[in-house]
Design a protein around this motif. Structure first.
Motif, PDB file in Angstrom:
ATOM      1  N   THR A  63      24.950  64.925  53.820  1.00 27.52           N
ATOM      2  CA  THR A  63      23.683  64.509  53.214  1.00 27.52           C
ATOM      3  C   THR A  63      22.733  65.687  53.130  1.00 27.52           C
ATOM      4  O   THR A  63      22.091  65.920  52.096  1.00 27.52           O
ATOM      5  CB  THR A  63      23.045  63.376  54.033  1.00 27.52           C
ATOM      6  OG1 THR A  63      23.896  62.241  53.982  1.00 27.52           O
ATOM      7  CG2 THR A  63      21.671  62.997  53.494  1.00 27.52           C
ATOM      8  N   GLY A  64      22.632  66.443  54.222  1.00 24.97           N
ATOM      9  CA  GLY A  64      21.750  67.621  54.223  1.00 24.97           C
ATOM     10  C   GLY A  64      22.155  68.598  53.140  1.00 24.97           C
ATOM     11  O   GLY A  64      21.316  69.123  52.410  1.00 24.97           O
ATOM     12  N   VAL A  65      23.466  68.838  53.005  1.00 24.04           N
ATOM     13  CA  VAL A  65      23.954  69.778  51.991  1.00 24.04           C
ATOM     14  C   VAL A  65      23.650  69.251  50.594  1.00 24.04           C
ATOM     15  O   VAL A  65      23.116  69.957  49.733  1.00 24.04           O
ATOM     16  CB  VAL A  65      25.471  70.021  52.143  1.00 24.04           C
ATOM     17  CG1 VAL A  65      25.984  70.927  51.024  1.00 24.04           C
ATOM     18  CG2 VAL A  65      25.790  70.628  53.497  1.00 24.04           C
ATOM     19  N   PHE A  74      13.782  66.248  57.313  1.00 24.11           N
ATOM     20  CA  PHE A  74      14.550  65.068  57.708  1.00 24.11           C
ATOM     21  C   PHE A  74      13.983  64.614  59.035  1.00 24.11           C
ATOM     22  O   PHE A  74      13.898  65.393  59.977  1.00 24.11           O
ATOM     23  CB  PHE A  74      16.037  65.412  57.865  1.00 24.11           C
ATOM     24  CG  PHE A  74      16.643  66.016  56.626  1.00 24.11           C
ATOM     25  CD1 PHE A  74      16.818  67.385  56.531  1.00 24.11           C
ATOM     26  CD2 PHE A  74      17.036  65.216  55.563  1.00 24.11           C
ATOM     27  CE1 PHE A  74      17.368  67.960  55.380  1.00 24.11           C
ATOM     28  CE2 PHE A  74      17.584  65.774  54.414  1.00 24.11           C
ATOM     29  CZ  PHE A  74      17.748  67.148  54.317  1.00 24.11           C
ATOM     30  N   ALA A  86      26.122  62.828  57.770  1.00 22.54           N
ATOM     31  CA  ALA A  86      24.732  63.296  57.856  1.00 22.54           C
ATOM     32  C   ALA A  86      24.655  64.763  57.455  1.00 22.54           C
ATOM     33  O   ALA A  86      23.755  65.179  56.711  1.00 22.54           O
ATOM     34  CB  ALA A  86      24.184  63.106  59.267  1.00 22.54           C
ATOM     35  N   VAL A  87      25.617  65.563  57.917  1.00 21.60           N
ATOM     36  CA  VAL A  87      25.660  66.974  57.529  1.00 21.60           C
ATOM     37  C   VAL A  87      25.818  67.080  56.014  1.00 21.60           C
ATOM     38  O   VAL A  87      25.110  67.841  55.347  1.00 21.60           O
ATOM     39  CB  VAL A  87      26.811  67.712  58.248  1.00 21.60           C
ATOM     40  CG1 VAL A  87      26.920  69.148  57.769  1.00 21.60           C
ATOM     41  CG2 VAL A  87      26.595  67.694  59.756  1.00 21.60           C
ATOM     42  N   SER A 132      21.010  61.630  63.385  1.00 18.99           N
ATOM     43  CA  SER A 132      21.353  61.882  61.999  1.00 18.99           C
ATOM     44  C   SER A 132      20.423  62.916  61.378  1.00 18.99           C
ATOM     45  O   SER A 132      20.865  63.811  60.647  1.00 18.99           O
ATOM     46  CB  SER A 132      21.273  60.573  61.231  1.00 18.99           C
ATOM     47  OG  SER A 132      21.685  60.772  59.916  1.00 18.99           O
ATOM     48  N   ASN A 170      21.330  66.404  62.203  1.00 22.34           N
ATOM     49  CA  ASN A 170      22.564  66.793  61.529  1.00 22.34           C
ATOM     50  C   ASN A 170      22.338  67.048  60.042  1.00 22.34           C
ATOM     51  O   ASN A 170      23.004  67.884  59.443  1.00 22.34           O
ATOM     52  CB  ASN A 170      23.667  65.765  61.775  1.00 22.34           C
ATOM     53  CG  ASN A 170      24.305  65.955  63.145  1.00 22.34           C
ATOM     54  OD1 ASN A 170      25.098  66.868  63.341  1.00 22.34           O
ATOM     55  ND2 ASN A 170      23.899  65.143  64.108  1.00 22.34           N
ATOM     56  N   MET A 171      21.373  66.348  59.467  1.00 22.51           N
ATOM     57  CA  MET A 171      20.983  66.653  58.088  1.00 22.51           C
ATOM     58  C   MET A 171      20.342  68.043  58.054  1.00 22.51           C
ATOM     59  O   MET A 171      20.586  68.834  57.130  1.00 22.51           O
ATOM     60  CB  MET A 171      20.016  65.604  57.556  1.00 22.51           C
ATOM     61  CG  MET A 171      20.648  64.237  57.358  1.00 22.51           C
ATOM     62  SD  MET A 171      19.435  63.033  56.817  1.00 22.51           S
ATOM     63  CE  MET A 171      20.397  61.527  56.889  1.00 22.51           C
ATOM     64  N   VAL A 172      19.533  68.335  59.057  1.00 18.00           N
ATOM     65  CA  VAL A 172      18.931  69.668  59.165  1.00 18.00           C
ATOM     66  C   VAL A 172      20.042  70.719  59.246  1.00 18.00           C
ATOM     67  O   VAL A 172      19.997  71.748  58.573  1.00 18.00           O
ATOM     68  CB  VAL A 172      18.010  69.757  60.404  1.00 18.00           C
ATOM     69  CG1 VAL A 172      17.652  71.202  60.720  1.00 18.00           C
ATOM     70  CG2 VAL A 172      16.753  68.924  60.190  1.00 18.00           C
ATOM     71  N   THR A 192      23.078  75.689  54.051  1.00 17.38           N
ATOM     72  CA  THR A 192      23.008  76.131  52.654  1.00 17.38           C
ATOM     73  C   THR A 192      21.958  77.214  52.482  1.00 17.38           C
ATOM     74  O   THR A 192      21.720  77.685  51.373  1.00 17.38           O
ATOM     75  CB  THR A 192      22.643  74.967  51.707  1.00 17.38           C
ATOM     76  OG1 THR A 192      21.274  74.598  51.935  1.00 17.38           O
ATOM     77  CG2 THR A 192      23.538  73.771  51.905  1.00 17.38           C
ATOM     78  N   GLY A 201      23.118  70.545  58.145  1.00 14.96           N
ATOM     79  CA  GLY A 201      23.757  70.694  56.833  1.00 14.96           C
ATOM     80  C   GLY A 201      22.897  71.516  55.887  1.00 14.96           C
ATOM     81  O   GLY A 201      23.373  72.450  55.239  1.00 14.96           O
ATOM     82  N   ALA A 202      21.623  71.166  55.798  1.00 16.73           N
ATOM     83  CA  ALA A 202      20.723  71.868  54.887  1.00 16.73           C
ATOM     84  C   ALA A 202      20.557  73.326  55.312  1.00 16.73           C
ATOM     85  O   ALA A 202      20.534  74.233  54.471  1.00 16.73           O
ATOM     86  CB  ALA A 202      19.366  71.168  54.845  1.00 16.73           C
TER      87      ALA A 202
END
Lengths: 353, 248
Positions: free
Chosen positions: B77-79, A25, B74-75, A58, A61-63, A69, A65-66
């Protein structure tokens, strides 16, 4: 294995994919755009996901979230964009998640310039965001090192459950050198049973979180983080020493600056002046033990940086009063010249005599 | 003995910290029931905001992720990009979504991110003690608008559902309320539809839920229900703003 001539930004991206990174991202910013562009072409081919976020905020923050997981995930940016990511990086460190952040740094402060600089040293080595945390920071000096350290970064991130930074400068990002992609050295990694992949109704929910309203619990958590950093200091220090025998002065420099310093050392040698180099490869943890290798002959240290002197403090701490610490630097994207470094060394040595 | 009502499996047994009369309690239950009824609890991942519901990660019985203020989309989206077959939702208040998080929600909608957002709009900042929010009404007093919100100084309140409905990727946008038992039942149906939109892979869905904040509005719970009906509903009309044809 054959060597490939590659641009730094692309080599770092390729190394990440080789190391098992499947999620990227990012956001455009000079001088690292070839990295997300490479990812946009190659990630889908590797069965991964590339996503250009609406901002660096953003993207980090995507990082986050990923990473929660359990995925191997990366972002890249340059100095002003890394500044934007500090909130997210602090959250990732607080939540104890792994990820890799690449900073191809440029002149600052503020919008600064687009040419190379090393003025993110404080930002990189002092956490950067709020709270008591650190990043493991790798500072490659060549593209081969950038490739090797990027691969290592994913292993280290998973091992410590901490963000790891690969800090290059605009030259590392833009120059082309031959690189080879060796099998990454693998660490023994525990299973990611903390990951948010769905309970399947077979276990209690996993919660990725950095908040603790209970002060005692938050203190315990912080003590736990510090244990990690102590382990990093014990096991992760990397550095190179160069031409230390009978050196009368030792320079300290990292990244591309260290290569210019080596040219200066060669020039000084021709004049019969012996000068050594300590080249930190990890900026955090700082290679304090390298300073124990400084010979009796050396009477002073010289920090050479593309900044106004952000590494001086760490050199003084490592030196612990044993040697005076001098500084030579260029800023704004100006690249230090070997001749000017030679003059500075002579100035210091001349003065000492 | 016949069980006529029990706590949904979608919620944990942890007692809420919410104020008496706070509608978070109702909305949490509706989300929990929907996830249970759709049979997706085991593959759900929720993203909690910063606000009164920051502790939502303790209340939903699924994997949860605490986000920074405004960053939940955004979080999420990552998930979702890592786990496209899982059900990913954000639960956000009006400070979180309509103030600091406007870029993130707009771009999640813009990308058609296949997540579901539950947007709790109580026209104020609850957790931090009652400051003005982008959704605070004209004349409404808050701790940072002590003389009442003034349009010249602060602009008109932000209509999030209307705004997001102009974005192509936002395939399901509806505003509901939890002020009466009838509206609560309707809200649950809409929340279920929003999650179905995600499960069917159609795109981004958001349900804006008009909610009360008795504590920071300085009213009793029943007074706040009346205030919501008299003041919020005329400005924030209930109804559907976008829906994919098939869901309709």
């Amino acid at each position: 294995m054959a060597k490939i001539l590659m641009k730094g930004n692309e080599a770092i991206a390729a190394a990440a994919i080789k190391a098992g990174c499947r999620y990227f991202f990012g956001y455009p910013i000079t001088p690292q755009n070839e990295l997300p562009e490479y990812m946009s072409r190659e990630m889908p081919k590797a069965g991964g996901v590339f996503l250009q976020a609406e901002s660096e905020v953003s993207a980090i923050n995507m990082v986050y979230g990923a990473a929660g997981t359990g995925a191997r995930v990366m972002t890249s940016s340059s100095s002003p964009g890394i500044a934007l990511k500090q909130e997210g990086i602090s959250y990732i460190a607080g939540a104890e998640l792994p990820c890799v952040i690449v900073n191809i740094s440029r002149g600052g402060p503020g919008l600064g310039g687009i040419q190379p600089a090393q003025s993110d040293y404080f930002q990189s080595t002092r956490g950067g965001g709020n709270g008591d945390y650190r990043l493991l920071v790798y500072a490659p000096a060549t593209l081969q090192e950038a490739v090797d350290l990027t691969m290592e970064a994913f292993e280290a991130a998973d091992f410590y459950r901490n963000p790891v930074m690969v800090l290059g400068d605009g030259m590392i990002g833009q120059m082309m050198e031959p690189v080879e992609f060796k099998e990454p050295v693998k660490r023994e990694l525990p299973p990611k049973d903390w990951a948010t992949v769905g309970t399947e109704m077979t276990r209690e929910p996993n919660i990725i979180n950095s908040l603790s309203l209970d002060a005692a619990e938050l203190e315990r958590m912080n003590i736990g983080l510090q244990e990690k950093y102590r382990l990093m200091q014990k096991n992760e220090v990397r550095y190179e020493t160069y031409n230390m025998e009978n050196a009368e002065l030792v320079m300290v420099a990292y990244g591309t600056t260290s290569r210019i310093v080596k040219n200066a050392i060669a020039a000084l040698k021709e004049e019969g002046i012996n000068v050594g180099l300590i080249r930190p490869i990890t900026l955090y943890p700082f290679p304090t033990k390298a300073f124990d290798e400084i010979p009796e002959t050396a009477k002073s240290l010289l920090s050479v940086e593309m900044s106004m002197g952000q590494m001086i403090d760490d050199i003084k701490i490592a030196g612990n009063g044993r040697w005076p610490v001098h500084f030579y630097g260029r800023s704004g994207g100006m690249i230090p010249k070997p001749d000017d470094i030679v003059s500075r060394v002579k100035e210091i040595i001349g003065g000492a005599k | 003995m016949t069980v006529v009502f029990q706590r949904t499996e979608g919620l944990t047994e942890k007692p809420y910290h919410y104020c008496p009369g706070c509608t978070h309690g109702i909305i949490h239950r509706l989300v929990g029931e929907v996830l249970e009824e759709l049979g997706v609890l085991g593959k759900s991942i929720g993203v909690a905001p910063v606000g009164c519901s920051v502790l939502a990660y303790d209340y939903f019985n699924c994997d949860m992720h605490e986000a920074a203020h405004g960053r939940a989309p955004a979080v999420a989206t990552g998930v979702k990009r890592v786990l496209p077959d899982h059900v990913v939702f954000t639960y956000q208040g009006d400070g979180d979504l309509a103030s600091i998080g406007t870029a993130e929600i707009i771009h999640a909608a813009h990308r058609g991110e296949k997540i579901t957002t539950i947007f709790v709009n109580n026209a104020i900042y609850g957790m931090t003690g009652g400051q003005m929010a982008p959704t605070t009404l004209i004349g409404q007093k808050a701790t940072t608008s002590p003389y009442g919100r003034d349009v010249v100084h602060s602009g008109m309140p932000l209509k999030v559902s209307e705004m997001l409905s102009t974005i192509d990727g936002a395939v399901f946008v509806e505003r509901v309320s939890v002020d009466t038992p009838s509206n609560i039942r309707k809200a649950k149906k809409i929340i279920k539809k929003a999650f179905e939109v995600q499960i069917e892979g159609k795109g981004f869905g958001i349900v804006e839920v008009l909610s009360t904040c008795p504590t920071n509005w300085g009213m009793t719970p029943t007074e706040s229900i009346t205030w919501l009906q008299d003041n919020m509903m005329p400005y924030y009309p209930l109804g559907n703003f976008r829906t994919p044809e098939e869901v309709k």
